[in-house]
Design an enzyme around this catalytic site. Structure first.
Site, short mmCIF file in Angstrom:
data_model
loop_
_atom_site.label_atom_id
_atom_site.label_comp_id
_atom_site.label_asym_id
_atom_site.label_seq_id
_atom_site.Cartn_x
_atom_site.Cartn_y
_atom_site.Cartn_z
N TRP A 102 -19.65 14.26 -8.79
CA TRP A 102 -19.68 13.83 -7.40
C TRP A 102 -18.46 14.29 -6.62
CZ3 TRP A 102 -24.14 13.22 -5.64
CH2 TRP A 102 -25.17 12.70 -6.44
N ASP A 177 -14.73 7.45 -2.91
CA ASP A 177 -16.16 7.23 -3.11
C ASP A 177 -16.27 6.15 -4.19
OD1 ASP A 177 -18.82 7.20 -3.85
OD2 ASP A 177 -19.02 9.38 -3.98
N LYS A 201 -26.74 1.41 -5.87
CA LYS A 201 -26.28 1.23 -7.25
C LYS A 201 -25.86 -0.21 -7.52
CE LYS A 201 -24.76 6.03 -7.22
NZ LYS A 201 -25.82 6.56 -8.06
#
Length: 365
Positions: A102, A177, A201
């Protein structure tokens, strides 16, 4: 009805009490005669939902008063572009710490808008750890330093909170993040200029993105930043400049209330530690499975593991599914297996997984 143990990395399992409450309120929210999906985002009913969700999130994370909470759309991937468009100002360089898939995607996207300096990278060791801050090499005048503090795919989590003051660069804002471990552990918000994450999530359904941004970072957007993605515009309009993801905010609000009933973030962190210790403890004691991440940097939320005989992968997945354990296949870029054990996964679910793994290994000994 029989529910499975859902180990999906996202969209992920939600607390069952939240789902039951949402089902009960689907046709008629608190006597309004309509469900939340049907409400005007500017009506008093939904405004009360949004205000309560924001207040509860602020309380749970102890968000300081000089930070704004924004409810946006587009997910974390969109934020990879929205962040440089908002934080560059007159600067041309942003620094990125690359610890997995990511953060790698984030730095590639940022190159469309600015120069990128890779301040540190764990690529040389296969993204199995987080480079210590002493190894970070910041550029002369970066607009910000980007981090992904939990890599969902690789299963790497920062064992520390970045503090650039320790390397003499405290004036540079840190961006994080936090998609896959937000609300799973205590965090010092003041260490960061901006935190963001997709809700799917650990917070709610896909479609909602949470952004927590410090006041002084508003108003720095580049001229061609779309108005709906300008943090200052979103903040000035209370996340209502355009129609927000109303149902996602509603479900997030129910999750925040559920977390408060559990005792808040400190209490859920203790549960997460117990779940992670159970699963990693079994993996470390097994000669049938292995986890390849540096033990100091293992994620509590996303646990990748491999069968030492990978010819048995298909059998493992088929039999685990038959046993009510689903979504255990690892990401295609990594392979193997992955168990995501977010806040909504109880200890009983992790115990069920460990029991199955032990039985599967014993039958093939």
């Amino acid at each position: 009805m029989s529910r499975v143990w859902n180990f999906s990395a996202g969209p992920a399992a939600l607390p069952e009490p939240v789902l039951r409450q949402a089902a009960e309120e689907m046709l008629d929210w608190h006597g309004a005669g309509m469900g939340v999906m049907e409400m005007s985002h500017r009506g008093k009913e939904f405004m009360s939902i949004a205000e309560a969700a924001e207040a509860d999130l602020r309380e749970l994370l102890a968000v300081p008063s000089n930070y704004r909470i924004l409810f946006m759309q587009g997910g974390a991937i969109a934020e990879n572009a929205i962040i440089p468009m908002n934080l560059l100002g007159e600067k041309r360089v942003a620094d990125y710490v690359v610890t997995g898939s990511w953060s790698q995607k984030a730095q590639k996207e940022a190159r469309r808008y600015c120069e990128v300096n890779i301040a540190a990278s764990a690529e040389a060791n296969g993204f199995r750890s987080v480079p210590p801050m002493a190894e970070w090499k910041l550029s002369a005048d970066p607009a910000y330093v980007f981090t992904c503090t939990n890599e969902t795919i690789g299963g790497v989590e920062y064992p520390f909170e970045p503090d650039l003051a320790t390397i003499g660069r405290g004036e540079v804002p840190v961006v994080a993040d936090v998609s896959s471990h937000i609300l799973s552990r205590k965090v010092d918000i003041s260490r960061y200029g901006l935190l963001f994450g997709g809700a799917q999530k650990n917070i709610g359904p896909a479609g909602l993105t949470i952004v927590i941004v410090r006041d002084d970072l508003l108003g720095r957007s580049v001229p061609d930043c779309p108005t709906a993605f300008d943090y200052k515009t979103v903040a000035d309009n209370g996340s209502m400049y355009n129609t927000p993801p109303t149902y996602g905010i509603y479900i997030a609000g129910l999750v925040f209330q559920w977390l408060k009933r559990q005792g808040g973030v400190a209490a859920i962190e203790a549960q997460n530690i117990a779940k992670a210790e159970l699963l990693y403890g079994y993996l470390d004691g097994s000669d049938f499975y292995e986890n390849r991440i540096d033990p100091a940097c293992r994620s509590r939320m996303n646990v990748p593991f491999f069968l030492k005989d990978e010819a048995l992968n298909d059998a493992f997945l088929a039999e685990s599914k038959a046993a009510g354990l689903v979504q255990l296949k690892g990401h295609k870029s990594v392979g193997g297996m992955r168990a995501s054990i977010y806040n909504a996964m109880p200890l009983a679910g992790v115990q069920a997984l460990v029991d199955f793994m032990r039985d599967f290994a014993a039958r093939r000994a």
